[in-house]
Design a protein around this motif. Structure first.
Motif, PDB file in Angstrom:
ATOM      1  N   TYR A 261       0.886  -1.052  -0.010  1.00 36.32           N
ATOM      2  CA  TYR A 261      -0.067  -0.103  -0.200  1.00 36.32           C
ATOM      3  C   TYR A 261       0.734   1.357   0.130  1.00 36.32           C
ATOM      4  N   LEU A 262       0.302   2.358   0.442  1.00 39.69           N
ATOM      5  CA  LEU A 262       1.033   3.556   0.304  1.00 39.69           C
ATOM      6  C   LEU A 262       2.288   3.922   1.503  1.00 39.69           C
ATOM      7  N   PRO A 263       2.578   4.895   1.413  1.00 47.78           N
ATOM      8  CA  PRO A 263       3.814   5.127   2.515  1.00 47.78           C
ATOM      9  C   PRO A 263       2.885   5.721   3.621  1.00 47.78           C
ATOM     10  N   ARG A 264       1.731   6.673   3.312  1.00 46.20           N
ATOM     11  CA  ARG A 264       1.016   7.260   4.363  1.00 46.20           C
ATOM     12  C   ARG A 264      -0.388   7.402   3.500  1.00 46.20           C
ATOM     13  N   LYS A 265      -1.205   7.983   4.316  1.00 48.25           N
ATOM     14  CA  LYS A 265      -2.528   8.409   4.029  1.00 48.25           C
ATOM     15  C   LYS A 265      -2.526   9.266   2.997  1.00 48.25           C
ATOM     16  N   PHE A 266      -3.632   9.163   1.800  1.00 50.51           N
ATOM     17  CA  PHE A 266      -3.634   9.926   0.647  1.00 50.51           C
ATOM     18  C   PHE A 266      -5.079  10.419   0.457  1.00 50.51           C
ATOM     19  N   LYS A 267      -5.085  11.739   0.043  1.00 53.45           N
ATOM     20  CA  LYS A 267      -6.508  12.380   0.014  1.00 53.45           C
ATOM     21  C   LYS A 267      -6.505  13.112  -1.316  1.00 53.45           C
ATOM     22  N   THR A 268      -7.777  12.891  -1.896  1.00 55.79           N
ATOM     23  CA  THR A 268      -8.148  13.238  -3.223  1.00 55.79           C
ATOM     24  C   THR A 268      -9.420  14.159  -3.064  1.00 55.79           C
ATOM     25  N   THR A 269      -9.475  15.102  -4.069  1.00 52.96           N
ATOM     26  CA  THR A 269     -10.657  15.986  -4.114  1.00 52.96           C
ATOM     27  C   THR A 269     -11.052  16.579  -5.723  1.00 52.96           C
ATOM     28  N   VAL A 270     -12.294  16.647  -5.775  1.00 55.12           N
ATOM     29  CA  VAL A 270     -12.767  17.335  -7.169  1.00 55.12           C
ATOM     30  C   VAL A 270     -13.518  18.546  -6.706  1.00 55.12           C
ATOM     31  N   VAL A 271     -13.147  19.627  -7.337  1.00 55.49           N
ATOM     32  CA  VAL A 271     -13.308  20.988  -6.776  1.00 55.49           C
ATOM     33  C   VAL A 271     -13.791  21.569  -7.906  1.00 55.49           C
ATOM     34  N   LEU A 272     -15.104  22.607  -7.665  1.00 54.42           N
ATOM     35  CA  LEU A 272     -15.762  23.214  -8.799  1.00 54.42           C
ATOM     36  C   LEU A 272     -15.647  24.805  -8.390  1.00 54.42           C
ATOM     37  N   PRO A 273     -14.554  25.340  -8.909  1.00 52.07           N
ATOM     38  CA  PRO A 273     -14.724  27.019  -8.740  1.00 52.07           C
ATOM     39  C   PRO A 273     -15.893  27.743  -8.918  1.00 52.07           C
ATOM     40  N   PRO A 274     -16.444  28.778  -8.393  1.00 57.04           N
ATOM     41  CA  PRO A 274     -15.304  29.392  -7.491  1.00 57.04           C
ATOM     42  C   PRO A 274     -15.394  29.202  -5.974  1.00 57.04           C
ATOM     43  N   GLN A 275     -16.005  28.132  -5.698  1.00 57.00           N
ATOM     44  CA  GLN A 275     -16.119  27.523  -4.376  1.00 57.00           C
ATOM     45  C   GLN A 275     -15.150  26.457  -4.157  1.00 57.00           C
ATOM     46  N   ASN A 276     -14.213  26.809  -2.924  1.00 58.43           N
ATOM     47  CA  ASN A 276     -13.077  25.988  -2.467  1.00 58.43           C
ATOM     48  C   ASN A 276     -13.631  25.163  -1.115  1.00 58.43           C
ATOM     49  N   ASP A 277     -14.799  24.794  -1.352  1.00 54.48           N
ATOM     50  CA  ASP A 277     -15.470  24.119   0.190  1.00 54.48           C
ATOM     51  C   ASP A 277     -14.645  22.873   0.404  1.00 54.48           C
ATOM     52  N   VAL A 278     -13.908  22.306  -0.374  1.00 59.50           N
ATOM     53  CA  VAL A 278     -13.052  20.935  -0.074  1.00 59.50           C
ATOM     54  C   VAL A 278     -11.707  21.350   0.337  1.00 59.50           C
ATOM     55  N   ASP A 279     -11.464  22.646   0.351  1.00 64.21           N
ATOM     56  CA  ASP A 279      -9.981  22.949   0.868  1.00 64.21           C
ATOM     57  C   ASP A 279      -8.853  22.198   0.082  1.00 64.21           C
ATOM     58  N   VAL A 280      -8.426  22.606  -1.084  1.00 63.74           N
ATOM     59  CA  VAL A 280      -7.737  21.718  -1.948  1.00 63.74           C
ATOM     60  C   VAL A 280      -6.407  21.580  -1.287  1.00 63.74           C
ATOM     61  N   HIS A 281      -6.050  22.694  -0.717  1.00 64.41           N
ATOM     62  CA  HIS A 281      -4.452  22.748  -0.108  1.00 64.41           C
ATOM     63  C   HIS A 281      -4.528  21.878   0.822  1.00 64.41           C
ATOM     64  N   ALA A 282      -5.489  21.226   1.363  1.00 61.86           N
ATOM     65  CA  ALA A 282      -5.185  20.122   2.731  1.00 61.86           C
ATOM     66  C   ALA A 282      -5.392  18.906   1.825  1.00 61.86           C
ATOM     67  N   ASN A 283      -4.910  18.723   0.629  1.00 60.98           N
ATOM     68  CA  ASN A 283      -5.144  17.189   0.075  1.00 60.98           C
ATOM     69  C   ASN A 283      -4.044  16.904  -0.822  1.00 60.98           C
ATOM     70  N   ASP A 284      -3.654  15.786  -0.979  1.00 58.61           N
ATOM     71  CA  ASP A 284      -2.685  15.227  -2.030  1.00 58.61           C
ATOM     72  C   ASP A 284      -2.824  15.563  -3.446  1.00 58.61           C
ATOM     73  N   LEU A 285      -3.976  15.401  -3.760  1.00 58.03           N
ATOM     74  CA  LEU A 285      -4.054  15.397  -5.326  1.00 58.03           C
ATOM     75  C   LEU A 285      -5.803  16.014  -5.352  1.00 58.03           C
ATOM     76  N   ASN A 286      -5.646  17.104  -6.362  1.00 57.21           N
ATOM     77  CA  ASN A 286      -7.057  17.721  -6.338  1.00 57.21           C
ATOM     78  C   ASN A 286      -7.115  17.972  -7.967  1.00 57.21           C
ATOM     79  N   PHE A 287      -8.227  17.816  -8.316  1.00 58.63           N
ATOM     80  CA  PHE A 287      -8.771  18.010  -9.785  1.00 58.63           C
ATOM     81  C   PHE A 287      -9.847  19.211  -9.672  1.00 58.63           C
ATOM     82  N   VAL A 288      -9.128  20.464 -10.142  1.00 53.15           N
ATOM     83  CA  VAL A 288      -9.907  21.716 -10.406  1.00 53.15           C
ATOM     84  C   VAL A 288     -10.826  21.745 -11.547  1.00 53.15           C
ATOM     85  N   ALA A 289     -12.207  21.556 -11.565  1.00 54.61           N
ATOM     86  CA  ALA A 289     -12.971  21.501 -12.635  1.00 54.61           C
ATOM     87  C   ALA A 289     -12.890  22.690 -13.536  1.00 54.61           C
TER      88      ALA A 289
END
Length: 568
Positions: free
Chosen positions: A202-230
């Motif tokens: 498995y992975l060396p540590r936990k891993f967090k992913t988001t899909v975000v729809l601007p202009p709202q950053n309600d998932v806080d992309v900078h708190a996550n390993d991988l982010n897909f900005v729509a």
């Protein structure tokens, strides 16, 4: 990967037989209410943490009694969407089979059960399975619940983004049959397990992913390993900007750990999404630090090997070259409370749930209220990454009935201030074993104190500061993306961080260390007093503290976060 001695978690994963361990034997052991040895860690990969009630731990130890061991379960709900039928089932289980009787909405856009005793654990998983829910990979060294912006207005665009969140979740999900075998009495197949993306350890540590729809950053992309900005054109999703390497956790006293913003790798068309997701995960899988878990997250890998080197490896593995990022802007990250109408004519009611805790309080039976809405609601519910709940897809003719129920049970209250709506805390005491200070139980009264400070300086109920509290430095309450962030240091004492911004794109910096609640309130009083008098038109609190040189901005986390701060 480093040639240093591997952490013991690596041994545990390697010897676990693809996460089976001896969990079945531990489950059958009635001599203890908990899980021991490797199983204590392995159940995390199945979505559970072993906990106990820390309020009574010392007293039970005096009586030579074992702690009241129980588990917290976190469900896998990509995008946070749940049906009324599913909701009624989880409500019933929480009421009948958990010590606390509550449902908690989390910053990971899902729900948690707290206080489930060992005899009820298997029933819990089977109950969830019967309604199409599981808790696979919501904890442990894997890709966790995939977040998606809770957008109740642009329904078609949100639906596309949500579908990608589900696809990413499934693509990166564990392949082992351990979960089905242990909890669902699945047939044991004579096959060789394989984990083509996550790897056999498995992975060396936990891993967090988001899909975000601007202009709202309600998932806080900078708190996550991988982010897909729509990125949308003419109302249709055309691709994503990919952000990699965000994360908020740190360790007190260890300057090799720090919160970090994600880096923008560039734009990809939709058809490349899953390949890029797998390439980022496998690169982190192979290059991440497996010797020191405190430096094992993706953010540290990027800083160690270099962003350009990591990005080039992702492109090589995916067979795709990023193009220049498309323009977008984050203008906020809070939830839009009350009724909004979507472009499809459906109506959506966002309910404020303080700290995400749904319980029947005296004079405010919140949990029962949501269940009553679920009995008549024909749409769905959406759990937000800010711990709130959206009653989504309501026909105009049903609005009055839904609103009446919400008001009757205290779920809709016009007296709630903007400050309270924009404050958040992690669980902390009494259940979290990592807690150093209170958070969830502390926040309501502390927000009242902050409201008094705002009022004292002539700032009305519409004025607010993004305020977050975590009981330890692990980041669950996302305090390291707040305008004011409190990080627990010891009972009744916190580190005070200031200087973040409203859009969640700047990390705050420590302003005062290890101070009491009274001292924190005094500092906020002084700072808000200056903000009220000296701010420029429309200037938010966090931006003011930077412009006024009260605190220096964190531009590069590894360099700036621990640099000597300025106090004015």
């Amino acid at each position: 990967m480093s040639e240093k001695k591997l952490s013991d978690n690596e041994r545990m994963k390697r010897e676990s037989n693809f996460l089976r361990g001896t969990i079945v034997d531990g489950l059958a052991d009635r001599m203890t209410g908990g899980f021991s040895a490797d199983n204590f860690q392995l159940i995390r990969f199945h979505g559970m943490y072993q906990q106990d009630d820390r309020d009574v731990r010392a007293e039970r130890a005096k009586q030579k009694l074992e702690p009241i061991h129980n588990v917290m379960l976190r469900a896998r709900m990509p995008g946070g969407i749940i049906t009324p039928t599913q909701w009624l089932a989880i409500d019933k289980f929480a009421e009948e089979h958990s010590l606390y009787g509550s449902i908690r909405l989390t910053t990971r856009q899902t729900f948690q059960f707290h206080g489930v005793l060992k005899p009820n654990i298997k029933l819990m998983h089977q109950t969830l399975n019967q309604i199409g829910i599981d808790s696979i990979a919501t904890a442990g060294d894997v890709n966790r619940n995939v977040l998606c912006t809770s957008n109740p207005v642009e329904s078609e665009l949100h639906q596309e983004a949500y579908e990608w969140a589900k696809k990413i979740s499934e693509h990166l999900l564990l392949k082992t049959r351990a979960y089905a075998e242990i909890w669902l009495d699945g047939e044991k197949l004579e096959t060789t397990d394989e984990e083509p993306i996550l790897g056999n350890t498995y992975l060396p540590r936990k891993f967090k992913t988001t899909v975000v729809l601007p202009p709202q950053n309600d998932v806080d992309v900078h708190a996550n390993d991988l982010n897909f900005v729509a990125i949308a054109e003419q109302g249709k999703l055309v691709g994503f900007n990919v952000l990699v390497g965000g994360g908020l956790a740190m360790t007190h006293g260890d300057k090799s750990t720090y919160p970090r913003k994600a880096d923008d790798f560039g734009f990809i068309p939709l058809e490349n999404t899953l390949d890029i997701a797998a390439a980022v995960v496998t690169t982190q899988r192979d290059w991440g630090n497996r010797s020191n878990r405190k430096n094992a997250k993706t953010k540290y890998t990027l800083d160690r090997v270099g962003v350009d080197v990591f990005k080039a490896e992702v492109e090589k593995r995916a067979g795709i070259v990023f193009t220049q990022s498309r323009p977008y802007e984050f203008t906020g990250r809070g939830d839009r409370f009350g009724w909004v109408e979507g472009i499809d004519g459906k109506h959506h009611l966002t309910l404020f749930i303080e700290n995400g805790r749904l319980l029947d309080y005296l004079g405010k039976p919140l949990k029962t209220g949501v269940a009553e809405i679920a009995k008549v609601h024909k749409g769905d519910f959406r759990m937000t990454a800010n711990q709130n709940l959206i009653v989504a897809g309501v026909d105009a003719k049903d609005k009055k009935q839904i609103e009446n129920i919400a008001r009757e049970y205290g779920l809709l209250d016009n007296r709630v201030s903007e400050q309270r709506k924009n404050s958040m805390a992690c669980v902390s005491f009494p259940t979290c074993p990592l807690a150093m200070a209170e958070a969830e139980r502390f926040l309501p009264e502390f927000v009242t104190d902050v409201e008094r400070v705002l009022g004292k300086h002539g700032l009305g109920q519409d004025e607010n500061i993004i305020l977050r509290v975590t009981g330890c430095p692990n980041g669950c309450g996302r305090a390291m993306l707040a305008e004011i962030g409190l990080v627990g240091k010891a009972p009744g004492r916190y580190n005070l961080h200031i200087g973040g911004n409203r859009s969640g794109t700047r990390i705050p910096k420590m302003y005062r260390e290890n101070i009491t609640v009274a001292q924190i309130t005094e500092e906020i009083d002084l700072l808000v007093g200056r903000w009220a008098v000296e701010r420029e038109s429309g200037e938010d609190f966090g931006d003011f503290t930077i412009r006024a040189e009260i605190i220096e901005p964190v531009l590069v986390s590894k360099r700036d976060f621990y640099a000597q701060f300025r106090i004015v």
